[in-house]
Design a protein around this motif. Structure first.
Motif, short mmCIF file in Angstrom:
data_model
loop_
_atom_site.label_atom_id
_atom_site.label_comp_id
_atom_site.label_asym_id
_atom_site.label_seq_id
_atom_site.Cartn_x
_atom_site.Cartn_y
_atom_site.Cartn_z
N THR A 128 0.83 -1.21 0.00
CA THR A 128 0.00 0.00 0.00
C THR A 128 0.86 1.26 0.00
O THR A 128 0.69 2.14 -0.86
CB THR A 128 -0.93 -0.02 1.21
OG1 THR A 128 -1.75 -1.20 1.15
CG2 THR A 128 -1.80 1.22 1.26
N PRO A 129 1.82 1.47 0.96
CA PRO A 129 2.64 2.69 0.91
C PRO A 129 3.53 2.75 -0.32
O PRO A 129 3.82 3.83 -0.83
CB PRO A 129 3.44 2.63 2.20
CG PRO A 129 3.45 1.21 2.60
CD PRO A 129 2.14 0.64 2.14
N LYS A 172 1.23 3.86 -3.27
CA LYS A 172 0.79 5.23 -3.08
C LYS A 172 1.92 6.22 -3.34
O LYS A 172 1.73 7.25 -4.01
CB LYS A 172 0.26 5.40 -1.65
CG LYS A 172 -0.32 6.77 -1.39
CD LYS A 172 -0.90 6.84 0.01
CE LYS A 172 -1.50 8.23 0.28
NZ LYS A 172 -2.07 8.31 1.65
N ALA A 173 3.12 5.92 -2.83
CA ALA A 173 4.26 6.80 -3.05
C ALA A 173 4.63 6.87 -4.52
O ALA A 173 4.94 7.94 -5.07
CB ALA A 173 5.45 6.33 -2.23
N THR A 182 5.03 5.80 3.94
CA THR A 182 4.77 6.35 2.59
C THR A 182 5.68 7.54 2.34
O THR A 182 6.23 7.72 1.24
CB THR A 182 3.29 6.76 2.48
OG1 THR A 182 2.47 5.61 2.72
CG2 THR A 182 3.00 7.34 1.11
#
Length: 809
Positions: A667-668, A671-672, A703
């Motif tokens: 997820t991070p 997103k990043a 993130t």
């Protein structure tokens, strides 16, 4: 036999019993005889040398006579041959030489055997040797005229016998030899067996006319040879060496007899001359022996009857000396007895003093127990030595009986007590017992004063050590010889010294610090040059060596303590670690510079764009929209800079709260990557192990970590090469390792240790072109450490950069 040592050594005894009689290695008789012998032998030795030289000269004269005889023998033969050659020449001038010669032969000498006539071309004038018909050697003498020649055949034996009888000696032998060593004539037929002999020719070739030869072992010969002029003949003579020596023996026997007679006469005269002298010396020896035994005798009158005057005077002086010596011996014995008595008294005094010193030594030795106990022991020893039964020590403050004798125990103005005794007669200044008590009082006073001083010094030392040891700064005391006399624990910790290091202060400064600069009171470099040696009342800044240098501030001061100055300590050094202060100062200056630069650029851009919008001249809607978009980007960048500073400040103060929860690591990452792609073209690939997909972390902060890492990869990519990032997540034990690797330009090895520092960028010149504040990696490190993790970097310049983050699982 009486004992050698009497029972009482102080009574009378014979001192000569202890004297060993010397042994005379050489008697006077021997010395006198030797002197007379030398006086005789030296002239005799000279006479022998002269006689030897005379014999040598006689031999040389005999040799010369033989050479002269040989020359005369050669000259006679030469004259005879010349005469015969003249006869032959006269016959050659006659009309019929052969007939004339036959007539004349009757008148010629008997040694002419024959006369022959020869043609001139077949004959040669002169003398030659040859053999007769019978095989005997002959001489041939030739004389020539203008037309013919006449040769005379000569018998060499006949001519030799005729000539040799004229001048021969009894012991001489004459020879005539040809050039081959063949014997033509000899006066002694016994020598024929020794020929032919070529040694005569060999010696003549060597330039010798005289030599000695051993013809036979029993009869050695002395030989001489001379060539006969105009011929190849040699005239030689020989003398028997034995006969010559026998002729000289008579002279030698006469000389030897005279020498022996002279020796005997000298010996007899020496004995007769030395006898009265020896008798006188013996009498003097008897007088010396008698003096040793204490029974002197008079010998001067006896010696005067037959002895020399010198020995008579010597005997008289000896008798006078013996009398004087006897008087002095008596006086010396009296002085010895008096001295022995004084020595005995002095010995007793020294023994008491020695015991007293041993008692006082107990006070001077290191005292481990009670001082009062040692003082009581010393007083008891003195009391026993001098018989003062009631002597005791009263400390200060206790009353002293006025009827008792007391000696104060004091040093300077301070009194520590009294030594008290009931013997009031101990009042004389010269009384040894009273002097001993005063010495004891002085020693006790010194011991008590030293104990008080020692206690005081220990208290001061403990106070100083406690004060210096509790200081947060390093303190050192330096002696006049530059030796570090004292250094507290913090000083040794700062400079990495052990407790037992005996080291020079200058060596510590040279080894530990790369540079030392003098400062003024404001902390700025002093305009005056820095001295080679540290001086009091100065401020210095020193920087250590190594990759991570530290900075220290040193303040020197003069040591004015009397005790320390006596020990040679004159300089004190106060050391304080100002590395963090210097780093904070540098960071503050850098922060102000960067903040001013980073804020100035977007604010200036916003001001210009706002002025452009406000004027509205020649602007279309499209241009206004572009300006507004740029103003928005600049405001976002400004907001990002402020957020980074705020985050870093929170991390430093520990106010950043983490909201950890179990989240999927993808997820991070995703997103990043999505956020970074909105500003930079970048490709992000990820690989995640099944065991490392979900674990506890703050998703917002992680993130932010990936955003900063991806942004750096996008900024520092190669030209014309799209940025690519690979994220590999795997579980290693109780940690999760996240490796972020790009294909960028890499980082130089020299810059790798500094990339996590604040406001640091690998290429500071690209700050504006590539963007960034130099805080991204510092924030990444702070977030990872807040998660109790670690981060490290690996890079190869021109190829890649890899960041490896380890977080707890």
């Amino acid at each position: 036999m009486a004992p050698l040592f009497p029972d009482d050594l102080y009574q009378d005894f014979d001192p000569y019993l202890f004297v060993e009689e010397p042994v005379e290695p050489k008697s006077f008789r021997k010395l006198l005889t030797s002197a007379l012998l030398w006086c005789v032998m030296i002239p005799l030795f000279i006479m022998l040398i002269v006689h030897q030289q005379t014999m040598k000269r006689t031999v040389e004269l005999a040799d010369q006579q033989q050479v002269d005889l040989t020359r005369m023998w050669a000259a006679a033969i030469d004259n005879e041959l010349r005469s015969l050659q003249s006869v032959a020449a006269s016959l050659a001038y006659t009309e019929h030489p052969a007939a004339t010669g036959a007539v004349a032969a009757k008148t010629l000498p008997a040694h002419v055997l024959a006369i022959r006539e020869k043609l001139k071309e077949d004959a040669r004038t002169g003398v030659r040797t040859g053999m007769s018909i019978t095989g005997r050697p002959n001489l041939f003498v030739t004389g020539c005229s203008d037309a013919t020649c006449v040769e005379l055949q000569i018998d060499p034996r006949s001519i030799g016998d005729n000539l040799w009888n004229r001048f021969s000696e009894e012991s001489a032998v004459g020879h005539v030899l040809d050039d081959k060593g063949a014997l033509l004539f000899t006066s002694d037929a016994s020598f024929v067996k020794n020929f032919p002999d070529t040694s005569f020719h060999e010696h003549l070739k060597e330039g010798l006319s005289f030599w000695r030869a051993t013809v036979t072992r029993e009869n050695p010969q002395v030989q001489a040879a001379v060539p006969i002029a105009g011929t190849n003949l040699i005239a030689a003579t020989e003398f028997s060496l034995t006969a010559r020596n026998m002729a000289m023996q008579d002279s030698l026997e006469s000389s030897g007899f005279l020498i022996l007679f002279a020796i005997f006469a000298s010996f007899i005269s020496g004995i007769l001359t030395s006898r009265p002298i020896i008798q006188s010396i013996n009498l003097l020896g008897d007088a010396v022996d008698a003096m040793k035994k204490g029974v002197p005798i008079k010998v001067s009158e006896t010696i005067a009857q037959f002895g020399p005057t010198e020995l008579v005077r010597f005997a008289t002086r000896f008798e006078d000396m013996a009398d004087e010596n006897r008087d002095k011996s008596q006086k010396l014995q009296e002085l010895t007895e008096a001295l022995e008595q004084r020595v005995k008294e002095r010995t007793e005094s020294l023994q008491n003093r020695n015991k007293e010193l041993r008692a006082l030594h107990l006070l001077l030795a290191p005292i481990e127990g009670s001082v009062q106990t040692e003082v009581d022991k010393a007083v008891a020893n003195v009391r026993q030595i001098y018989g003062i039964d009631d002597l005791h020590f009263l400390p200060a403050g206790e009353s002293v009986d006025p009827e008792c004798r007391s000696v104060p125990v004091s040093l300077g103005d301070k009194t520590f007590g009294h030594l008290v005794t009931a013997k009031t007669e101990l009042r004389g200044e010269d009384d040894p017992t009273c002097a001993a008590v005063r010495r004891l009082a002085g020693s006790i006073a010194i011991v008590l004063a030293n104990r008080e001083l020692l206690v005081s010094l220990r208290k001061e030392q403990d106070t100083l050590k406690g004060a210096f040891g509790s200081m947060t700064e390093g303190v050192a005391l330096v002696s006049d010889t530059d030796q570090i006399a004292y250094a507290n624990r913090h000083f040794r910790t700062l400079l990495g010294l052990t407790q037992s290091d005996p080291i020079l202060f200058h060596d510590v400064i040279s080894e530990q610090f790369a540079s030392v600069v003098r400062l003024d009171e404001a902390g700025k470099p002093h305009p005056a040059p820095t001295e080679d040696a540290f001086l009091p009342e100065r401020i210095y800044r020193a920087t250590t060596r190594g990759d991570s240098p530290q900075t220290f501030e040193m303040r020197t001061f003069a040591v004015r303590s009397g005790i320390l100055q006596k020990e040679g300590i004159g300089l004190g050094v106060l050391v304080r670690d100002v590395s963090e202060e210097m780093e904070m100062s540098r960071m503050k200056d850098r922060l102000v510079s960067i903040v001013a630069h980073e804020l100035k650029t977007p604010i200036t851009s916003l001001r210009l764009q706002a002025e452009t919008l406000a004027s509205g001249i020649g602007l279309e809607d499209k241009d206004r929209a572009q300006i507004l978009t740029e103003m928005c980007e600049e405001s976002i960048r400004l907001r990002k800079l402020i957020d980074d500073w705020l985050d870093l400040a929170r991390l430093d103060e520990g106010k950043l709260l983490l909201e950890k929860k179990i989240v999927h690591i993808a997820t991070p990452i995703d997103k990043a990557a999505k956020l970074v792609k909105t500003r930079f073209p970048i490709m992000v690939r990820r690989t995640i192990d099944a065991d490392a997909e979900c674990f506890r972390f703050d998703p917002a902060r992680i993130t932010q970590v990936f955003i900063n890492l991806f942004s750096n990869s996008a900024r520092y990519t190669k030209e014309d090469v799209p940025a690519e990032v690979t994220v590999d997540v795997r579980r290693v034990g109780e940690t999760v390792e996240i490796a972020v690797e790009d294909n960028g330009i890499g980082i130089a090895p020299s810059k790798l240790p500094h990339i996590f520092e604040r406001f640091y960028q690998a290429d500071m010149r690209d700050r504006r072109r590539k963007g960034g504040t130099g805080l991204g990696l510092a924030i990444v490190q702070a977030i990872v450490e807040a998660h109790e993790g670690t981060i490290r970097v690996e890079s190869r310049e021109g190829e890649f950069t890899r960041f490896v983050i380890a977080l707890p699982y």
